[in-house]
Design an enzyme around this catalytic site. Structure first.
Site, PDB file in Angstrom:
ATOM      1  N   ASP A   1      19.166  87.907  -4.272  1.00 33.94           N
ATOM      2  CA  ASP A   1      17.811  87.440  -5.141  1.00 33.94           C
ATOM      3  C   ASP A   1      16.856  88.795  -5.327  1.00 33.94           C
ATOM      4  O   ASP A   1      16.715  89.612  -4.667  1.00 33.94           O
ATOM      5  CB  ASP A   1      17.105  86.502  -4.074  1.00 33.94           C
TER       6      ASP A   1
ATOM      7  N   HIS B   1      25.078  90.408  -0.784  1.00 35.57           N
ATOM      8  CA  HIS B   1      26.416  90.071  -0.723  1.00 35.57           C
ATOM      9  C   HIS B   1      27.311  90.897  -1.619  1.00 35.57           C
ATOM     10  O   HIS B   1      26.998  91.434  -2.533  1.00 35.57           O
ATOM     11  CB  HIS B   1      26.406  88.526  -0.851  1.00 35.57           C
TER      12      HIS B   1
ATOM     13  N   SER C   1      12.785  96.461  -1.510  1.00 34.73           N
ATOM     14  CA  SER C   1      13.834  97.306  -1.488  1.00 34.73           C
ATOM     15  C   SER C   1      14.719  96.955  -2.736  1.00 34.73           C
ATOM     16  O   SER C   1      14.421  95.888  -3.501  1.00 34.73           O
ATOM     17  CB  SER C   1      14.658  97.244  -0.285  1.00 34.73           C
TER      18      SER C   1
END
Length: 295
Positions: A113, A169, A256
């Site tokens: 996201d 992921h 990040s």
């Protein structure tokens, strides 16, 4: 003010920035910049704050954070009362149905996201960040022979702000090599900071690995730390079979960045993302969402 493109409503939204006053003061005032260079960018500062976020005392921050940033906790596997500390909440897992994976092998999905930028025809000597600041891919990866393999390729920069889901992921089936760690500082990766500190990604702590994907070739999968990110945690098992959508790792507290590099003629990024990137705007995406296609 950070404006980004919302591809769902095909319009621009304004990002609500966690700690915006602090960021503006730190990166815009002489005192703040001095404090940044002497203390805030150092590992010690992020370790101290990370230590606090790992303690039960930090639990009191959770509900205020949820309310201030309107975080949808119905997507979370656990509710706020079940978290032991703020980092426990920050690194929360989502329900599987909250982030469905596009299973078509030809579709490229977002690894997490956040807000994404895309660059085609990669110039190894000049990769453009938000706000038009350039940096060298050679300097970023610190491996000239590896970098040359990605000349004229494609670069994706996914910025995770503190309010985002902070697990990342794999975007395809494949096998991922061991992680290589590069030492660095802990500057913020927020656009406010990127406009003030040249080549932030090259200066910050970062890690990367080579992901041998089934459908998109060999991908450089990089994670960049930032202010208050006490740790980049890799949860995958190197050199074992990986499935599309499997978790690679997560960041502890702080904003990040995940950066992906693809070789030439392997992928085509969706036009809306490319067009907004050329205009200097990030596009909001979620993990598992289609962002491109195999060439």
């Amino acid at each position: 003010m950070i404006k980004y493109y919302n591809r769902k409503n095909k319009d621009y939204d304004i990002e609500k920035v966690a700690g915006e006053k602090y960021l503006n003061w730190t990166y815009s005032s002489p005192i703040g910049m001095n404090l940044l260079e002497v203390f805030i960018k150092k590992k010690f500062f992020s370790k101290i704050y990370g230590f606090y976020c790992d303690r039960r005392l930090s639990h009191k921050k959770i509900n205020k954070f949820i309310n201030d940033f309107k975080i949808d906790m119905s997507l979370s596997e656990n509710q706020s009362s079940n978290f032991k500390c703020f980092n426990d909440f920050f690194t929360r897992k989502l329900k599987k149905e909250a982030r469905p994976i596009k299973t078509d092998k030809n579709l490229l999905i977002s690894p997490g996201d956040g807000k994404i930028l895309a660059y085609e025809n990669l110039n190894l000597n000049s990769v453009t960040e938000v706000k038009g600041i350039n940096y060298s891919f050679y300097e970023l990866i610190n491996n000239d022979s590896l970098a040359k393999e990605y000349d004229n390729g494609t670069c994706l920069v996914l910025r995770l702000c503190p309010t985002d889901y902070h697990r990342f992921h794999f975007i395809d089936n494949g096998i991922c090599e061991n992680t290589i760690k590069l030492k660095g500082f802990y500057y913020s990766v927020n656009p406010i900071a990127l406009s003030k500190i040249p080549s932030v990604f090259c200066k910050n702590k970062r890690e990367y690995s080579i992901f041998h994907s089934e459908n998109f070739g060999d991908i450089i999968f990089m994670e960049v730390g930032a202010t208050c990110v006490g740790s980049i945690i890799q949860t995958y098992k190197p050199n074992t079979k990986i499935l599309k959508g499997d978790e690679k790792g997560y960041f502890k507290f702080g904003g990040s960045t995940v950066i992906l590099f693809f070789k030439k003629n392997t992928i085509k990024i969706d036009n809306d993302i490319l067009n907004q990137s050329k205009l200097g705007y990030e596009t909001s995406v979620v993990m598992g969402e289609s962002i491109g296609i195999k060439k």
